[in-house]
Design an enzyme around this catalytic site. Structure first.
Site, short mmCIF file in Angstrom:
data_model
loop_
_atom_site.label_atom_id
_atom_site.label_comp_id
_atom_site.label_asym_id
_atom_site.label_seq_id
_atom_site.Cartn_x
_atom_site.Cartn_y
_atom_site.Cartn_z
N CYS A 76 33.74 76.66 10.22
CA CYS A 76 33.56 75.24 9.91
C CYS A 76 32.17 74.69 10.23
O CYS A 76 31.50 74.15 9.35
CB CYS A 76 34.61 74.40 10.64
SG CYS A 76 36.24 74.63 9.94
N ARG A 80 34.08 85.38 11.10
CA ARG A 80 33.18 84.71 10.16
C ARG A 80 32.14 83.89 10.91
O ARG A 80 32.47 83.15 11.84
CB ARG A 80 33.98 83.78 9.23
CG ARG A 80 34.76 84.54 8.19
CD ARG A 80 35.63 83.61 7.38
NE ARG A 80 36.68 83.01 8.20
CZ ARG A 80 37.51 82.06 7.75
NH1 ARG A 80 37.39 81.58 6.55
NH2 ARG A 80 38.44 81.59 8.55
N LYS A 97 35.29 63.60 8.12
CA LYS A 97 35.44 65.02 8.43
C LYS A 97 34.09 65.68 8.68
O LYS A 97 33.86 66.34 9.69
CB LYS A 97 36.19 65.73 7.31
CG LYS A 97 36.26 67.22 7.42
CD LYS A 97 37.08 67.69 8.62
CE LYS A 97 36.79 69.12 8.97
NZ LYS A 97 37.90 70.00 8.98
C1 UDX Z 1 36.00 73.29 14.53
C2 UDX Z 1 36.37 71.84 14.90
O1 UDX Z 1 36.47 71.73 16.33
C3 UDX Z 1 37.67 71.42 14.25
O2 UDX Z 1 37.94 70.06 14.53
C4 UDX Z 1 37.53 71.62 12.74
O3 UDX Z 1 38.74 71.30 12.10
C5 UDX Z 1 37.14 73.05 12.43
O4 UDX Z 1 35.94 73.38 13.12
P1 UDX Z 1 36.71 75.75 15.25
O5 UDX Z 1 35.73 76.23 14.24
O6 UDX Z 1 38.05 76.38 15.30
O7 UDX Z 1 36.97 74.17 15.06
O8 UDX Z 1 36.04 75.98 16.67
P2 UDX Z 1 35.55 75.08 17.90
O9 UDX Z 1 36.49 75.27 19.03
O10 UDX Z 1 35.23 73.71 17.52
O11 UDX Z 1 34.20 75.86 18.28
C6 UDX Z 1 33.15 76.00 17.32
C7 UDX Z 1 32.00 76.78 17.90
O12 UDX Z 1 31.35 76.02 18.92
C8 UDX Z 1 32.39 78.10 18.57
O13 UDX Z 1 31.41 79.07 18.23
C9 UDX Z 1 32.36 77.77 20.05
O14 UDX Z 1 32.13 78.88 20.87
C10 UDX Z 1 31.23 76.77 20.11
N1 UDX Z 1 31.31 75.85 21.25
C11 UDX Z 1 32.32 74.93 21.34
C12 UDX Z 1 30.31 75.87 22.19
O15 UDX Z 1 29.37 76.69 22.13
N2 UDX Z 1 30.34 74.96 23.21
C13 UDX Z 1 31.33 74.03 23.35
O16 UDX Z 1 31.28 73.23 24.29
C14 UDX Z 1 32.35 74.03 22.37
#
Ligand code: UDX
Length: 401
Positions: free
Chosen positions: A220, A294, A164
């Site tokens: 996360c 958050r 994880k």
């Molecule tokens: C993440 C993980 O993807 C997921 O597997 C885990 O269970 C929880 O954490 P989440 O926090 O919902 O999920 O968001 P995610 O879609 O992964 O994006 C995280 C951050 O990265 C966001 O701020 C997003 O804008 C950024 N991001 C994501 C980018 O800047 N570029 C990308 O290509 C993808």
């Protein structure tokens, strides 16, 4: 619990209301107060409590321990307790110890859902990870997921817990890499979209999570990347690569702040260098599709701009209906407009911070007509530079000329 019983889902999560409504209507789902009430008589008990960050970056296990202590006395013989919370390596044995139930198996089953697409991600997992030294317990849990027809990785608990953190750390690393290369592209005259398309087409790298932006955030990646460093350090390993991934992310916020200052014709040195500058912000959430504020990079950037003396007014589709108490607390210090054009009214600099599709659909002429200045900093590369420049914007984005 009263709101959930009334069918009200208090968060923005695509498709969740239908799933919950159908399950409640069919009598398969009910909401109760107290973990013991829920766990009594159950064959399987999922622990899905938060593991927030302690001051030193490590995960706070008090909610997990409290839940385990509460259910321990009421579990039926032979029940299976499944931990879905993100926990440091070794926490499965913590749950076992607190439960004090040698007749109950504890299985680690980390979740990989993204906010905003959680229902889709749950129903279409790339893999299901199950960690337990007792293979029969692992098989019982794997059977719960059989209808999803997904790849199941069965391993020991410590490995499942490490998967994880390592998965989230790796994804954060991909984004930090893209953001670092974007900085380089700006310097050498290359284009980040072309570069990421070029490297993402290599099957060994893959195209996902290479989108540059204002930095990664949410509940996360920031927490888990710091926990990974803390766990490694507690076990005598300095995970310097992960520390680098985190500092590239912090720098990314600052790079965006400097872009906004430059767009206003200012720097970031001295006392209140942005005094008198009005910033119109599009987006508060850490990404589109969620109302979660958050660890939002948008707010980190806006707080810094405000600290430098700028006046900040913003809009987010999830605040359009007014602010609840949590939103009001997190957005304290910023003006909140009722719509996107309201946020841009009289702004010297417009800054796009969240990739909501409705922002991409805004009419550039209308945006310019309400603004005082002509500068647009697009930290999500949402707009086509040529179109925005033709409309009259002084346009800057991430990793593009
Ligand atoms: C993440 C993980 O993807 C997921 O597997 C885990 O269970 C929880 O954490 P989440 O926090 O919902 O999920 O968001 P995610 O879609 O992964 O994006 C995280 C951050 O990265 C966001 O701020 C997003 O804008 C950024 N991001 C994501 C980018 O800047 N570029 C990308 O290509 C993808």
């Amino acid at each position: 619990v009263a709101r959930l019983r009334a069918g009200e889902i208090p968060i923005v999560e695509a498709g969740l209301d239908e799933v919950v409504h159908d399950a409640v209507a069919a009598g398969r789902l009910e909401f109760v107060v107290g973990a013991a009430t829920g766990a009594e008589g159950a064959d399987f008990v999922f622990l899905c409590v938060p593991t927030p960050q302690d001051d030193d970056g490590s995960a706070d296990l008090s909610y997990l321990a409290a839940a385990a202590a509460e259910i321990g006395p009421v579990l039926k013989a032979g029940a299976t307790v499944i931990n879905k919370s993100t926990v440091p390596v070794g926490s499965t044995s913590v749950v076992e110890r607190v439960l004090q139930r040698p007749d109950v198996s504890v299985v680690s089953n980390p979740e990989f859902l993204r906010e905003g697409t959680a229902v889709h991600d749950f129903l279409n997992p790339d893999r299901v990870v199950i960690g337990c030294d007792d293979t029969t317990a692992a098989e019982r849990v794997a059977a719960l997921y059989a209808p999803l027809d997904a790849k199941v990785v069965v391993t020991d608990a410590a490995s499942a817990e490490t998967i994880k953190y390592a998965a989230n750390g790796f994804l954060a690393m991909k984004i930090s890499f893209a953001n670092a290369v974007a900085a380089m592209c700006e310097a050498v005259g290359a284009n980040i979209d072309a570069v990421m398309n070029g490297i993402g087409s290599d099957a060994r790298i893959g195209p996902a999570f290479l989108r540059p932006g204002p930095g990664w955030g949410g509940s996360c990646f920031p927490k888990d990347s710091r926990a990974l460093v803390a766990i490694a350090s507690q076990h005598g390993y300095d995970f310097s690569m992960m520390r680098g991934v985190i500092s590239v992310n912090d720098e990314q916020h600052e790079r965006m702040v400097r872009k906004v200052a430059a767009a206003a014709g200012r720097g970031v040195a001295g006392y209140h260098p942005l005094e008198g500058v009005r910033v119109g912000a599009l987006g508060f959430t850490f990404k589109a599709g969620t109302d979660d504020l958050r660890e939002s990079p948008a707010l980190a950037i806006l707080r810094r701009l405000a600290a430098l003396g700028a006046t900040v007014t913003g809009f987010d589709p999830t605040t359009a209906g007014g602010l609840d108490d949590v939103q009001a607390a997190r957005l304290a210090g910023f003006g909140v407009a009722p719509d996107a054009l309201g946020a841009l009214a009289d702004a010297d600099v417009a800054v796009v911070l969240t990739e909501w599709p409705e922002f991409a659909a805004l009419d550039p002429d209308k945006m310019l007509s309400v603004m005082r200045g002509t500068a647009l900093v697009d930290t999500r590369n949402l707009f086509d530079p040529a179109v925005m420049r033709a409309a009259g914007f002084t346009y800057d984005s991430v990793g593009r000329q």
